[in-house]
Design a protein around this motif. Structure first.
Motif, PDB file in Angstrom:
ATOM      1  N   LEU A  70       1.679   5.102  14.465  1.00 30.71           N
ATOM      2  CA  LEU A  70       0.751   5.842  13.566  1.00 30.71           C
ATOM      3  C   LEU A  70      -0.243   4.970  12.845  1.00 30.71           C
ATOM      4  O   LEU A  70       0.230   3.746  12.581  1.00 30.71           O
ATOM      5  N   GLU A  71      -1.429   5.181  13.030  1.00 30.16           N
ATOM      6  CA  GLU A  71      -2.316   4.292  12.128  1.00 30.16           C
ATOM      7  C   GLU A  71      -1.894   4.166  10.922  1.00 30.16           C
ATOM      8  O   GLU A  71      -1.664   5.231  10.057  1.00 30.16           O
ATOM      9  N   LYS A  72      -1.744   3.090  10.372  1.00 28.67           N
ATOM     10  CA  LYS A  72      -1.282   2.665   9.014  1.00 28.67           C
ATOM     11  C   LYS A  72      -2.364   2.538   7.947  1.00 28.67           C
ATOM     12  O   LYS A  72      -2.631   1.630   7.418  1.00 28.67           O
ATOM     13  N   SER A  73      -2.995   3.672   7.832  1.00 30.94           N
ATOM     14  CA  SER A  73      -4.163   3.604   7.056  1.00 30.94           C
ATOM     15  C   SER A  73      -4.012   4.152   5.792  1.00 30.94           C
ATOM     16  O   SER A  73      -2.654   4.854   5.376  1.00 30.94           O
ATOM     17  N   ARG A  74      -4.756   3.922   4.458  1.00 27.92           N
ATOM     18  CA  ARG A  74      -4.387   4.581   3.380  1.00 27.92           C
ATOM     19  C   ARG A  74      -4.330   5.903   3.293  1.00 27.92           C
ATOM     20  O   ARG A  74      -3.478   6.698   2.763  1.00 27.92           O
ATOM     21  N   THR A  75      -5.140   6.411   4.039  1.00 28.53           N
ATOM     22  CA  THR A  75      -5.198   7.899   4.065  1.00 28.53           C
ATOM     23  C   THR A  75      -3.820   8.459   4.573  1.00 28.53           C
ATOM     24  O   THR A  75      -3.468   9.410   4.056  1.00 28.53           O
ATOM     25  N   HIS A  76      -3.314   8.050   5.545  1.00 28.83           N
ATOM     26  CA  HIS A  76      -2.069   8.532   6.036  1.00 28.83           C
ATOM     27  C   HIS A  76      -0.902   8.113   5.326  1.00 28.83           C
ATOM     28  O   HIS A  76       0.005   9.258   4.801  1.00 28.83           O
ATOM     29  N   LEU A  77      -0.516   7.149   4.750  1.00 27.11           N
ATOM     30  CA  LEU A  77       0.042   6.820   3.529  1.00 27.11           C
ATOM     31  C   LEU A  77      -0.022   7.864   2.490  1.00 27.11           C
ATOM     32  O   LEU A  77       1.130   8.273   2.035  1.00 27.11           O
ATOM     33  N   SER A  78      -1.261   8.009   2.060  1.00 29.21           N
ATOM     34  CA  SER A  78      -1.261   8.825   0.981  1.00 29.21           C
ATOM     35  C   SER A  78      -1.029  10.288   1.134  1.00 29.21           C
ATOM     36  O   SER A  78      -0.410  11.343   0.288  1.00 29.21           O
ATOM     37  N   LEU A  79      -1.177  10.692   2.436  1.00 25.37           N
ATOM     38  CA  LEU A  79      -0.705  12.223   3.036  1.00 25.37           C
ATOM     39  C   LEU A  79       0.885  12.330   2.807  1.00 25.37           C
ATOM     40  O   LEU A  79       1.376  13.041   2.532  1.00 25.37           O
ATOM     41  N   CYS A  80       1.411  11.100   3.465  1.00 24.50           N
ATOM     42  CA  CYS A  80       2.684  11.203   3.371  1.00 24.50           C
ATOM     43  C   CYS A  80       3.461  11.206   2.000  1.00 24.50           C
ATOM     44  O   CYS A  80       4.461  11.905   1.694  1.00 24.50           O
ATOM     45  N   ALA A  81       2.971  10.302   1.342  1.00 20.66           N
ATOM     46  CA  ALA A  81       3.443  10.108  -0.170  1.00 20.66           C
ATOM     47  C   ALA A  81       2.934  11.488  -0.959  1.00 20.66           C
ATOM     48  O   ALA A  81       3.879  12.047  -1.682  1.00 20.66           O
ATOM     49  N   LEU A  82       2.185  12.355  -0.786  1.00 21.39           N
ATOM     50  CA  LEU A  82       1.715  13.537  -1.443  1.00 21.39           C
ATOM     51  C   LEU A  82       2.670  14.559  -0.957  1.00 21.39           C
ATOM     52  O   LEU A  82       3.110  15.428  -1.687  1.00 21.39           O
ATOM     53  N   MET A  83       2.659  14.624   0.337  1.00 24.20           N
ATOM     54  CA  MET A  83       3.366  15.893   0.988  1.00 24.20           C
ATOM     55  C   MET A  83       4.861  15.712   0.980  1.00 24.20           C
ATOM     56  O   MET A  83       5.550  16.760   1.425  1.00 24.20           O
ATOM     57  N   THR A  84       5.486  14.546   0.637  1.00 23.82           N
ATOM     58  CA  THR A  84       6.737  14.456   0.663  1.00 23.82           C
ATOM     59  C   THR A  84       7.156  14.924  -0.661  1.00 23.82           C
ATOM     60  O   THR A  84       8.485  15.395  -0.991  1.00 23.82           O
TER      61      THR A  84
ATOM     62  N   GLU B 217       0.701  -1.396   0.057  1.00 17.23           N
ATOM     63  CA  GLU B 217      -0.071   0.082   0.189  1.00 17.23           C
ATOM     64  C   GLU B 217       0.913   1.235  -0.031  1.00 17.23           C
ATOM     65  O   GLU B 217       0.489   2.433  -0.769  1.00 17.23           O
ATOM     66  N   ALA B 218       2.114   1.101   0.700  1.00 13.46           N
ATOM     67  CA  ALA B 218       2.849   2.350   0.877  1.00 13.46           C
ATOM     68  C   ALA B 218       3.469   2.533  -0.684  1.00 13.46           C
ATOM     69  O   ALA B 218       3.827   3.828  -0.953  1.00 13.46           O
ATOM     70  N   LEU B 219       3.826   1.576  -1.235  1.00 14.29           N
ATOM     71  CA  LEU B 219       4.074   1.692  -2.635  1.00 14.29           C
ATOM     72  C   LEU B 219       3.148   2.335  -3.542  1.00 14.29           C
ATOM     73  O   LEU B 219       3.489   3.016  -4.269  1.00 14.29           O
ATOM     74  N   LEU B 220       2.294   1.682  -3.445  1.00 11.62           N
ATOM     75  CA  LEU B 220       0.935   1.999  -4.443  1.00 11.62           C
ATOM     76  C   LEU B 220       0.687   3.744  -4.236  1.00 11.62           C
ATOM     77  O   LEU B 220       0.523   4.312  -5.396  1.00 11.62           O
ATOM     78  N   CYS B 221       0.871   4.141  -3.075  1.00 12.60           N
ATOM     79  CA  CYS B 221       0.609   5.435  -2.770  1.00 12.60           C
ATOM     80  C   CYS B 221       1.777   6.406  -3.467  1.00 12.60           C
ATOM     81  O   CYS B 221       1.319   7.277  -4.056  1.00 12.60           O
ATOM     82  N   GLN B 222       2.786   6.007  -3.364  1.00 12.22           N
ATOM     83  CA  GLN B 222       4.011   6.851  -4.084  1.00 12.22           C
ATOM     84  C   GLN B 222       3.887   6.567  -5.479  1.00 12.22           C
ATOM     85  O   GLN B 222       4.004   7.396  -6.230  1.00 12.22           O
ATOM     86  N   ILE B 223       3.221   5.320  -6.129  1.00  9.71           N
ATOM     87  CA  ILE B 223       3.363   5.381  -7.666  1.00  9.71           C
ATOM     88  C   ILE B 223       2.217   6.321  -7.925  1.00  9.71           C
ATOM     89  O   ILE B 223       2.249   6.831  -9.003  1.00  9.71           O
TER      90      ILE B 223
END
Lengths: 183, 325
Positions: B241-255, A167-173
């Motif tokens: 940190l809750e490992k939710s998609r929301t948080h992962l997306s925020l990190c990916a976007l904001m980095t 999931e972390a990878l997909l978010c970055q992709i």
């Protein structure tokens, strides 16, 4: 690879859990190219990957995701760029309690980081649940080199942990895709 | 909201300019609305402690005065003082104290200023952050005389210690569980000579910030400009940190790039409260870079699964793996 497929690469040293992670995700039996492990000092297991591990996830409606695992030993590193070609992202798995952790980190991140062009996630296994020192040390080491991928403490025997990495990878992709569309 | 006017007397150009910027940042986040005016029409004066004809003349006025002094000068014996250079939170704190005094008893006899028991005054509770959060903000921004020392915050469930030098919190496992699970009232951090007991466990700064931001800082902290752009230096530690998609997306976007809150929300579909909480925790942990005014282009919402090279495949993969949010 067809247009309705993409590739995720799993890499890391021997014994870090690449084959286990691919097996956890793959719809079909993981194809492995194991040979007898002649480097017991690095990892105490009988067999190890010589060329690649391969798994596949079928996507309903057509297409799928190819999962490739690289060999962990550096003597087979000629396979790494071959397998990395056209990958959408890479998941680096490390053994957090291995004495050569820092060296492994350097070798595998250097081999696949590509100045941040390829999305990367690092999963560190075999850490105690409250052991955040190792993760912080890895973070600091990479930051000194201006490398800042997401880093998670994981147990790849747990499918949820493997899914977290994916999931972390997909978010970055996805974010990279936005950049491509903007250009 | 009550309006109050602030006049500058004898302040250097840089100090006056910085104050004006701070007043803009504070707009709508203080207990009263502060605007700049000339000293004659001001309700409150901000006055240099330098002895000049101008400052001495205004020192005789009945208006409440905030005396600004430099670090190499002796602290003035005045009810309201600010040591220069100061940060927006310190200005907000003293203005709120002045406003509180004016509201209570008029401008003529303000109460003497008493040094707070905490790192910041516990009375300085802003509209969106708790006294604990305020004190932690001051500490992580260097307002602590001995970073190697230990600070303590009290709660009904036990003591929480913080060591600024190592950016670690220490408490019993039970208290950390309580902090993660429910709202716990934490007092402001104060210096202590106690020692951390062996039974206590450590928790990194970000993890604690994330836990308590749920009830300590649910809206964007007043020292951040809500109109600015935010850029994450790196992914935070996901220890707790809750490992939710929301948080992962925020990190990916904001980095990836600086984005305004509106842009992040538009692309991530994250709620405003959750985004603010995330920004607060990252900012407190020194992970957030803040840009006052920047022309940021909005990433196309591609996002919109299906439009990118992998978009449709990612959507299908998420569905297949049970990852869909």
């Amino acid at each position: 690879m067809t247009n309705d497929e993409f590739k995720i690469l799993f890499t890391g040293p021997m014994g870090a859990g690449k084959t286990t992670a691919i097996t956890a995700l793959s719809d079909q039996e993981c194809v492995s190219t194991d040979v007898v492990n002649t480097d017991i000092d690095q990892c105490d297991k009988e067999m190890t990957t010589a060329a690649l591990d391969y798994g596949y996830i079928n996507i309903p409606g057509g297409g799928g995701v190819r999962l490739y695992g690289t060999p962990g030993q550096e003597r087979f590193r000629f396979m790494w760029p071959i397998l990395a070609n056209n990958a959408a992202g890479v998941i680096v798995l490390l053994n957090g309690e291995h004495p050569d952790l820092d060296s492994h980190l350097s070798v595998f991140v250097d081999a696949f980081w590509e100045q941040g062009a390829m999305p990367m996630v690092i999963g560190v296994g075999r850490l105690a649940s409250e052991d955040f020192e190792v993760i912080e040390r890895i973070t600091d080491t990479l930051l000194e080199r201006h490398i800042s991928p997401p880093i998670f403490s994981v147990d790849v025997r747990e499918k949820d942990d493997v899914l977290l990495l994916v999931e972390a990878l997909l978010c970055q992709i996805e974010v990279n895709e936005m950049g491509m569309m903007q250009a | 909201m009550k309006n109050q006017r602030l006049g500058f007397v004898g302040l250097g150009d840089d100090t006056a300019s910085a104050c004006l910027s701070m007043l803009k940042i504070m707009d709508g986040r203080s207990e009263v609305s502060w605007s700049h005016s000339d000293p004659d029409s001001a309700d409150v004066l901000m006055i240099s402690c330098d002895q000049t004809d101008e400052t001495q003349r205004w020192a005789r006025s009945d208006k409440p005065r905030i005396v600004v002094y430099d670090s190499n000068q002796k602290k003035p014996a005045s009810p309201f003082v600010l040591q220069h250079p100061f940060r927006v939170m310190q200005l907000l704190s003293v203005l709120d104290e002045v406003a509180g005094t004016l509201a209570l008893e008029g401008p003529s006899v303000p109460q003497p200023h008493s040094p707070s028991q905490g790192v910041v005054s516990s009375s300085t509770v802003s509209n969106s952050v708790s006294p604990f959060w305020l004190s932690l903000h001051e500490v992580v921004n260097g307002s602590v005389s001995n970073p190697a020392g230990l600070l303590v915050s009290s709660s009904p469930h036990g003591l929480l210690y913080f060591k600024p030098a190592s950016q670690r919190f220490y408490a019993s496992k039970a208290l950390f569980r309580q902090l993660a699970a429910a709202s716990v009232e934490l007092g402001p951090l104060t210096p202590t000579t106690e020692v951390v007991s062996d039974e206590m466990v450590a928790c990194p700064l970000f993890s604690l910030c994330w836990m308590v931001s749920r009830y300590s800082a649910t809206h964007l902290a007043p020292w951040m400009n809500p109109e600015g752009a935010f850029h994450l230096k790196r992914w935070p530690s996901f220890g707790t940190l809750e490992k939710s998609r929301t948080h992962l997306s925020l990190c990916a976007l904001m980095t990836k790039r600086p984005l305004t809150r509106e842009q992040v929300q538009q692309v991530s579909h994250c709620s405003e409260e959750e985004l603010d909480r995330f920004i607060n925790a990252c900012e407190m942990s020194d992970l957030m870079v803040f840009e006052e005014a920047v022309q940021v282009s909005l990433p196309q919402a591609s996002a919109e699964e299906g439009k990118g090279r992998f978009g449709g495949l990612i959507k299908g993969l998420r569905s297949r793996l049970g990852l869909s949010a």
